[in-house]
Design a protein around this motif. Structure first.
Motif, PDB file in Angstrom:
ATOM      1  N   ASP A  67     -13.570   2.143  12.035  1.00  0.00           N
ATOM      2  CA  ASP A  67     -14.524   2.528  13.075  1.00  0.00           C
ATOM      3  C   ASP A  67     -14.657   4.046  13.035  1.00  0.00           C
ATOM      4  O   ASP A  67     -13.680   4.765  13.220  1.00  0.00           O
ATOM      5  CB  ASP A  67     -13.981   2.064  14.436  1.00  0.00           C
ATOM      6  CG  ASP A  67     -14.883   2.441  15.608  1.00  0.00           C
ATOM      7  OD1 ASP A  67     -15.493   3.522  15.565  1.00  0.00           O
ATOM      8  OD2 ASP A  67     -14.946   1.674  16.579  1.00  0.00           O
ATOM      9  N   GLN A  71     -18.846   3.371  15.276  1.00  0.00           N
ATOM     10  CA  GLN A  71     -19.595   2.507  14.357  1.00  0.00           C
ATOM     11  C   GLN A  71     -18.630   1.851  13.367  1.00  0.00           C
ATOM     12  O   GLN A  71     -17.894   2.541  12.664  1.00  0.00           O
ATOM     13  CB  GLN A  71     -20.641   3.325  13.599  1.00  0.00           C
ATOM     14  CG  GLN A  71     -21.545   2.490  12.711  1.00  0.00           C
ATOM     15  CD  GLN A  71     -22.632   3.325  12.049  1.00  0.00           C
ATOM     16  OE1 GLN A  71     -22.493   4.530  11.877  1.00  0.00           O
ATOM     17  NE2 GLN A  71     -23.727   2.689  11.673  1.00  0.00           N
ATOM     18  N   ILE A  73     -17.911   0.676  10.146  1.00  0.00           N
ATOM     19  CA  ILE A  73     -18.582   0.889   8.854  1.00  0.00           C
ATOM     20  C   ILE A  73     -18.263  -0.205   7.850  1.00  0.00           C
ATOM     21  O   ILE A  73     -18.949  -0.348   6.841  1.00  0.00           O
ATOM     22  CB  ILE A  73     -18.227   2.270   8.267  1.00  0.00           C
ATOM     23  CG1 ILE A  73     -16.731   2.349   7.921  1.00  0.00           C
ATOM     24  CG2 ILE A  73     -18.635   3.381   9.219  1.00  0.00           C
ATOM     25  CD1 ILE A  73     -16.365   3.552   7.072  1.00  0.00           C
ATOM     26  N   LYS A  77     -23.426  -3.074   7.557  1.00  0.00           N
ATOM     27  CA  LYS A  77     -24.775  -2.943   8.124  1.00  0.00           C
ATOM     28  C   LYS A  77     -25.158  -1.478   8.319  1.00  0.00           C
ATOM     29  O   LYS A  77     -25.917  -1.148   9.214  1.00  0.00           O
ATOM     30  CB  LYS A  77     -24.849  -3.666   9.481  1.00  0.00           C
ATOM     31  CG  LYS A  77     -24.521  -5.149   9.417  1.00  0.00           C
ATOM     32  CD  LYS A  77     -24.397  -5.732  10.816  1.00  0.00           C
ATOM     33  CE  LYS A  77     -23.936  -7.181  10.757  1.00  0.00           C
ATOM     34  NZ  LYS A  77     -23.616  -7.698  12.094  1.00  0.00           N
ATOM     35  N   ILE A  78     -24.612  -0.612   7.508  1.00  0.00           N
ATOM     36  CA  ILE A  78     -24.862   0.818   7.715  1.00  0.00           C
ATOM     37  C   ILE A  78     -25.658   1.406   6.551  1.00  0.00           C
ATOM     38  O   ILE A  78     -25.657   0.872   5.441  1.00  0.00           O
ATOM     39  CB  ILE A  78     -23.538   1.605   7.878  1.00  0.00           C
ATOM     40  CG1 ILE A  78     -22.681   1.516   6.595  1.00  0.00           C
ATOM     41  CG2 ILE A  78     -22.756   1.123   9.081  1.00  0.00           C
ATOM     42  CD1 ILE A  78     -21.613   2.571   6.523  1.00  0.00           C
ATOM     43  N   ASP A  79     -26.301   2.513   6.839  1.00  0.00           N
ATOM     44  CA  ASP A  79     -26.948   3.319   5.801  1.00  0.00           C
ATOM     45  C   ASP A  79     -25.852   4.185   5.188  1.00  0.00           C
ATOM     46  O   ASP A  79     -25.436   5.196   5.760  1.00  0.00           O
ATOM     47  CB  ASP A  79     -28.048   4.177   6.434  1.00  0.00           C
ATOM     48  CG  ASP A  79     -28.797   5.029   5.412  1.00  0.00           C
ATOM     49  OD1 ASP A  79     -28.227   5.305   4.334  1.00  0.00           O
ATOM     50  OD2 ASP A  79     -29.929   5.444   5.700  1.00  0.00           O
ATOM     51  N   LYS A  82     -26.439   7.967   4.591  1.00  0.00           N
ATOM     52  CA  LYS A  82     -26.476   8.724   5.842  1.00  0.00           C
ATOM     53  C   LYS A  82     -25.078   8.854   6.421  1.00  0.00           C
ATOM     54  O   LYS A  82     -24.672   9.921   6.905  1.00  0.00           O
ATOM     55  CB  LYS A  82     -27.403   8.040   6.844  1.00  0.00           C
ATOM     56  CG  LYS A  82     -27.719   8.887   8.052  1.00  0.00           C
ATOM     57  CD  LYS A  82     -28.832   8.272   8.874  1.00  0.00           C
ATOM     58  CE  LYS A  82     -29.217   9.207  10.018  1.00  0.00           C
ATOM     59  NZ  LYS A  82     -30.285   8.637  10.856  1.00  0.00           N
ATOM     60  N   PHE A  83     -24.306   7.779   6.373  1.00  0.00           N
ATOM     61  CA  PHE A  83     -22.947   7.794   6.885  1.00  0.00           C
ATOM     62  C   PHE A  83     -22.084   8.814   6.138  1.00  0.00           C
ATOM     63  O   PHE A  83     -21.313   9.565   6.741  1.00  0.00           O
ATOM     64  CB  PHE A  83     -22.324   6.400   6.781  1.00  0.00           C
ATOM     65  CG  PHE A  83     -20.828   6.404   6.769  1.00  0.00           C
ATOM     66  CD1 PHE A  83     -20.117   6.718   7.916  1.00  0.00           C
ATOM     67  CD2 PHE A  83     -20.126   6.138   5.602  1.00  0.00           C
ATOM     68  CE1 PHE A  83     -18.726   6.752   7.902  1.00  0.00           C
ATOM     69  CE2 PHE A  83     -18.745   6.164   5.580  1.00  0.00           C
ATOM     70  CZ  PHE A  83     -18.042   6.472   6.737  1.00  0.00           C
TER      71      PHE A  83
END
Length: 248
Positions: A67, A71, A73, A77-79, A82-83
């Motif tokens: 986390d 978020q 990770i 379901k993440i970009d 960008k992350f």
């Protein structure tokens, strides 16, 4: 520490290879707080680098959750691009583009990935180069720099993305001994400025002097953790005592 201070929360993190016969990580639970300088130590093969690389998903965990600022990770379901802007990573080797100047190496990601204005990106890069004493090398090429200078540039390259946390994977292990100090000085300055850092290193002096938390790993597990004073002066486990007897 209150939960508001927790930047990264790791629970039950596992990384297995070869059908589970090799357990590089075998159930890691840890919180990384804002402003922490967490230094991860342990013998080769203990899972230190795998743990670090899992934090920004360069290694995909077999199980468990990570986390980052609320978020999860590890749910997929993440970009990812960008992350990863939130996490600066500095490796053993510098991975600079040989055909580009130092300034170009520093500004390519902010301009292409973050769509920053070129002038603004160059201004920030020059300010950061000045901070590490390399502003006069902006127009040089990597081949013209020493190993220590290249690693300082690699640190600046990560900082140019304005990350929330910096990950260092044995950043001095590929350097000549006399160049180690200049890189550690930059890392000390970052720590003093309040940057959240997770550092895998064999530099026990750095761990003792700069870290506020030291984590000792072996066989993919956290064996012991605590303040530098606790880990180095009052170790509890026989395995940590044995390790320190060999490295100090």
């Amino acid at each position: 520490m209150t939960s508001d201070n927790v930047l990264i929360k790791v629970r039950g993190l596992k990384k297995h290879y070869n059908g589970g016969t090799i357990r590089a990580l075998d159930g890691i639970d840890i919180d990384i707080n804002k402003g922490d300088v967490m230094v991860v130590i342990g013998p080769s093969g203990s899972g230190k680098s795998t743990f670090l690389r899992s934090l920004n998903l360069l290694e995909e965990p077999t199980d468990g959750s990570i986390d980052v600022e609320g978020q999860i990770i590890t749910e997929g379901k993440i970009d990812l691009d960008k992350f990863r802007q939130k996490m600066g990573m500095v490796f053993q080797h510098f991975n600079l583009f040989p055909h580009k100047t130092i300034l170009e190496n520093l500004t390519i990601a902010p301009i292409i990935v973050k769509k920053e204005d070129k002038a603004a990106a160059e201004k920030r890069a020059m300010e950061l180069l000045a901070r590490v004493g390399l502003e006069d090398r902006a127009s040089a090429y990597p081949v013209q720099l020493s190993g220590g200078q290249k690693q300082r540039v690699a640190i600046v390259r990560a900082l140019c993305m304005n990350p929330d946390v910096m990950l260092f994977d044995e950043p001095t292990s590929a350097l000549d001994p006399e160049m180690v100090g200049e890189v550690l000085e930059v890392m000390k300055d970052l720590a003093k400025a309040g940057m959240t850092m997770v550092c895998v290193t064999h530099e026990m002096g750095f761990a003792r002097e700069v870290g506020n938390r030291v984590v000792f790993m072996e066989d993919g597990k956290i064996v012991e953790q605590g303040s530098p004073d606790k880990i180095f002066n009052h170790p509890e486990s026989d395995r940590l005592k044995d390790f320190l007897a060999k490295v100090l």
